[in-house]
Design a protein around this motif. Structure first.
Motif, PDB file in Angstrom:
ATOM      1  N   ALA A  67       0.837  -1.200   0.000  1.00 16.06           N
ATOM      2  CA  ALA A  67       0.000   0.000   0.000  1.00 16.06           C
ATOM      3  C   ALA A  67       0.869   1.246   0.000  1.00 16.06           C
ATOM      4  O   ALA A  67       2.063   1.204   0.331  1.00 16.06           O
ATOM      5  CB  ALA A  67      -0.920   0.006   1.215  1.00 16.06           C
ATOM      6  N   GLU A  68       0.246   2.362  -0.372  1.00 14.75           N
ATOM      7  CA  GLU A  68       0.936   3.644  -0.296  1.00 14.75           C
ATOM      8  C   GLU A  68       1.122   4.023   1.168  1.00 14.75           C
ATOM      9  O   GLU A  68       0.237   3.811   2.000  1.00 14.75           O
ATOM     10  CB  GLU A  68       0.140   4.715  -1.023  1.00 14.75           C
ATOM     11  CG  GLU A  68       0.922   5.997  -1.262  1.00 14.75           C
ATOM     12  CD  GLU A  68       0.285   6.894  -2.297  1.00 14.75           C
ATOM     13  OE1 GLU A  68       0.604   8.098  -2.287  1.00 14.75           O
ATOM     14  OE2 GLU A  68      -0.519   6.403  -3.116  1.00 14.75           O
ATOM     15  N   ALA A  69       2.272   4.570   1.484  1.00 12.11           N
ATOM     16  CA  ALA A  69       2.596   4.898   2.871  1.00 12.11           C
ATOM     17  C   ALA A  69       1.700   6.004   3.406  1.00 12.11           C
ATOM     18  O   ALA A  69       1.425   6.987   2.709  1.00 12.11           O
ATOM     19  CB  ALA A  69       4.057   5.315   2.977  1.00 12.11           C
ATOM     20  N   GLY A  70       1.250   5.816   4.638  1.00  9.68           N
ATOM     21  CA  GLY A  70       0.536   6.860   5.353  1.00  9.68           C
ATOM     22  C   GLY A  70       1.411   7.354   6.491  1.00  9.68           C
ATOM     23  O   GLY A  70       2.637   7.469   6.352  1.00  9.68           O
ATOM     24  N   ALA A  71       0.796   7.608   7.627  1.00 11.53           N
ATOM     25  CA  ALA A  71       1.546   8.106   8.784  1.00 11.53           C
ATOM     26  C   ALA A  71       2.486   7.030   9.317  1.00 11.53           C
ATOM     27  O   ALA A  71       2.126   5.852   9.399  1.00 11.53           O
ATOM     28  CB  ALA A  71       0.584   8.549   9.872  1.00 11.53           C
ATOM     29  N   PHE A  72       3.692   7.446   9.668  1.00 10.80           N
ATOM     30  CA  PHE A  72       4.676   6.580  10.309  1.00 10.80           C
ATOM     31  C   PHE A  72       4.953   7.128  11.698  1.00 10.80           C
ATOM     32  O   PHE A  72       5.194   8.329  11.862  1.00 10.80           O
ATOM     33  CB  PHE A  72       5.976   6.536   9.508  1.00 10.80           C
ATOM     34  CG  PHE A  72       7.104   5.839  10.222  1.00 10.80           C
ATOM     35  CD1 PHE A  72       7.211   4.461  10.187  1.00 10.80           C
ATOM     36  CD2 PHE A  72       8.044   6.565  10.951  1.00 10.80           C
ATOM     37  CE1 PHE A  72       8.240   3.808  10.861  1.00 10.80           C
ATOM     38  CE2 PHE A  72       9.072   5.927  11.625  1.00 10.80           C
ATOM     39  CZ  PHE A  72       9.170   4.538  11.584  1.00 10.80           C
ATOM     40  N   TYR A  73       4.918   6.239  12.701  1.00 14.51           N
ATOM     41  CA  TYR A  73       5.143   6.652  14.087  1.00 14.51           C
ATOM     42  C   TYR A  73       6.364   5.920  14.638  1.00 14.51           C
ATOM     43  O   TYR A  73       6.338   4.693  14.797  1.00 14.51           O
ATOM     44  CB  TYR A  73       3.914   6.330  14.944  1.00 14.51           C
ATOM     45  CG  TYR A  73       2.651   6.991  14.452  1.00 14.51           C
ATOM     46  CD1 TYR A  73       2.443   8.346  14.645  1.00 14.51           C
ATOM     47  CD2 TYR A  73       1.675   6.268  13.766  1.00 14.51           C
ATOM     48  CE1 TYR A  73       1.280   8.975  14.187  1.00 14.51           C
ATOM     49  CE2 TYR A  73       0.515   6.877  13.305  1.00 14.51           C
ATOM     50  CZ  TYR A  73       0.325   8.230  13.518  1.00 14.51           C
ATOM     51  OH  TYR A  73      -0.816   8.844  13.056  1.00 14.51           O
ATOM     52  N   PRO A  74       7.460   6.633  14.933  1.00 17.02           N
ATOM     53  CA  PRO A  74       8.638   5.968  15.492  1.00 17.02           C
ATOM     54  C   PRO A  74       8.321   5.268  16.804  1.00 17.02           C
ATOM     55  O   PRO A  74       7.556   5.777  17.633  1.00 17.02           O
ATOM     56  CB  PRO A  74       9.627   7.121  15.706  1.00 17.02           C
ATOM     57  CG  PRO A  74       9.182   8.179  14.746  1.00 17.02           C
ATOM     58  CD  PRO A  74       7.696   8.071  14.703  1.00 17.02           C
ATOM     59  N   ALA A  75       8.911   4.102  16.981  1.00 12.89           N
ATOM     60  CA  ALA A  75       8.748   3.355  18.222  1.00 12.89           C
ATOM     61  C   ALA A  75       9.599   3.974  19.332  1.00 12.89           C
ATOM     62  O   ALA A  75      10.433   4.851  19.097  1.00 12.89           O
ATOM     63  CB  ALA A  75       9.134   1.898  18.008  1.00 12.89           C
ATOM     64  N   GLU A  76       9.403   3.465  20.530  1.00  5.75           N
ATOM     65  CA  GLU A  76      10.102   3.962  21.704  1.00  5.75           C
ATOM     66  C   GLU A  76      11.621   3.798  21.571  1.00  5.75           C
ATOM     67  O   GLU A  76      12.106   2.954  20.811  1.00  5.75           O
ATOM     68  CB  GLU A  76       9.614   3.204  22.948  1.00  5.75           C
ATOM     69  CG  GLU A  76       8.173   3.503  23.337  1.00  5.75           C
ATOM     70  CD  GLU A  76       7.128   2.690  22.575  1.00  5.75           C
ATOM     71  OE1 GLU A  76       5.969   2.666  23.023  1.00  5.75           O
ATOM     72  OE2 GLU A  76       7.452   2.076  21.528  1.00  5.75           O
ATOM     73  N   ASP A  77      12.346   4.574  22.344  1.00  2.45           N
ATOM     74  CA  ASP A  77      13.811   4.601  22.318  1.00  2.45           C
ATOM     75  C   ASP A  77      14.395   3.194  22.406  1.00  2.45           C
ATOM     76  O   ASP A  77      15.291   2.836  21.634  1.00  2.45           O
ATOM     77  CB  ASP A  77      14.302   5.473  23.484  1.00  2.45           C
ATOM     78  CG  ASP A  77      15.799   5.737  23.439  1.00  2.45           C
ATOM     79  OD1 ASP A  77      16.527   5.005  22.736  1.00  2.45           O
ATOM     80  OD2 ASP A  77      16.250   6.672  24.104  1.00  2.45           O
ATOM     81  N   TYR A  78      13.892   2.357  23.328  1.00  2.00           N
ATOM     82  CA  TYR A  78      14.545   1.068  23.562  1.00  2.00           C
ATOM     83  C   TYR A  78      14.375   0.106  22.386  1.00  2.00           C
ATOM     84  O   TYR A  78      15.133  -0.857  22.254  1.00  2.00           O
ATOM     85  CB  TYR A  78      14.060   0.433  24.865  1.00  2.00           C
ATOM     86  CG  TYR A  78      12.642  -0.115  24.854  1.00  2.00           C
ATOM     87  CD1 TYR A  78      12.393  -1.460  24.581  1.00  2.00           C
ATOM     88  CD2 TYR A  78      11.560   0.701  25.151  1.00  2.00           C
ATOM     89  CE1 TYR A  78      11.103  -1.970  24.599  1.00  2.00           C
ATOM     90  CE2 TYR A  78      10.270   0.200  25.179  1.00  2.00           C
ATOM     91  CZ  TYR A  78      10.044  -1.132  24.906  1.00  2.00           C
ATOM     92  OH  TYR A  78       8.766  -1.629  24.918  1.00  2.00           O
ATOM     93  N   HIS A  79      13.406   0.356  21.504  1.00  4.22           N
ATOM     94  CA  HIS A  79      13.244  -0.481  20.317  1.00  4.22           C
ATOM     95  C   HIS A  79      14.211  -0.109  19.198  1.00  4.22           C
ATOM     96  O   HIS A  79      14.481  -0.937  18.326  1.00  4.22           O
ATOM     97  CB  HIS A  79      11.818  -0.358  19.767  1.00  4.22           C
ATOM     98  CG  HIS A  79      10.777  -1.012  20.589  1.00  4.22           C
ATOM     99  ND1 HIS A  79      10.770  -2.370  20.860  1.00  4.22           N
ATOM    100  CD2 HIS A  79       9.679  -0.504  21.217  1.00  4.22           C
ATOM    101  CE1 HIS A  79       9.724  -2.663  21.605  1.00  4.22           C
ATOM    102  NE2 HIS A  79       9.051  -1.551  21.841  1.00  4.22           N
TER     103      HIS A  79
END
Length: 216
Positions: free
Chosen positions: A180-192
């Protein structure tokens, strides 16, 4: 494999009515790549491209991708869902709709999207639906999120080639990868972020089928 009622629920995508509400502000995360020191957030240098890959747990997938020549930086995060700015704990419920993905910022002069797509299909099992090995739920689905229609067409072409290769090797399971076409991307937490560089003995569920993707 027998699935408990809880795990069965986690394999069903939520609707806008059942998805968790999330939050308006981003969750805290790292600012720079633990391995190469590059910034994890835009703007990135001119001429670089982006693709997002969901291959099950993002820890092993991210390590594979940051080690790939031509990849400028990688970011573990969440995409393809409904809940804004989700936490890891929220995604694990299956009620955000997000997949664990790796945002890959790459230099197309050094590595082509086609080669990255071939690596993607070879490095995990894209036929498992809402799971990857023992990791069960919508968050572990196989997924590719791209920037435009031409890239979507290329991804589908590589998928079809790999499907033919699987069948030629006696694997008749159908590829379930979401493209699919990219939508919103949310970075994971620091430890990931770059987890297996910080924890070299940590869990890595990444496992391919042993089938090579034919060159186009």
């Amino acid at each position: 494999m027998f699935l408990s009622a809880f795990n069965r629920e986690k394999t069903v995508m939520p609707t806008p009515e059942t998805a968790l509400a999330g939050r308006p502000a981003p969750i805290p995360t790292a600012q720079r790549h633990f391995v190469n020191g590059r910034p994890l957030s835009p703007p990135f240098p001119a001429g670089l491209k982006e693709v997002q890959f969901g291959m099950g747990c993002f820890w092993g997938a991210e390590r594979l991708l940051w080690q790939t020549p031509g990849v400028y930086v990688t970011v573990a995060g969440y995409a393809g869902g409904l809940t804004p700015n989700p936490t890891y704990e929220e995604t694990c419920t299956g009620l955000t709709g997000h997949a664990e993905v790796v945002r890959v910022i790459y230099d197309p002069a050094e590595v082509s999207l086609e080669n990255l797509l071939m690596l993607f299909f070879e490095a995990h099992d894209p036929t498992q639906g809402m799971r990857q090995g023992n990791d069960i739920g919508t968050t572990y689905r196989s997924a590719i999120y791209l920037e435009n229609a031409d890239e979507l067409e290329l991804a589908r072409s590589v998928r079809d080639r790999f499907q033919q290769a699987l069948e030629a090797n006696g694997r008749n399971d159908r590829i379930t990868t979401e493209i699919a076409e990219a939508g919103a991307f949310y970075p994971a937490e620091d430890y990931h972020q770059q987890y297996l560089a910080k924890n070299p003995a940590g869990y890595c569920g990444l496992k391919g089928t042993g089938v090579s993707c034919p060159v186009g």
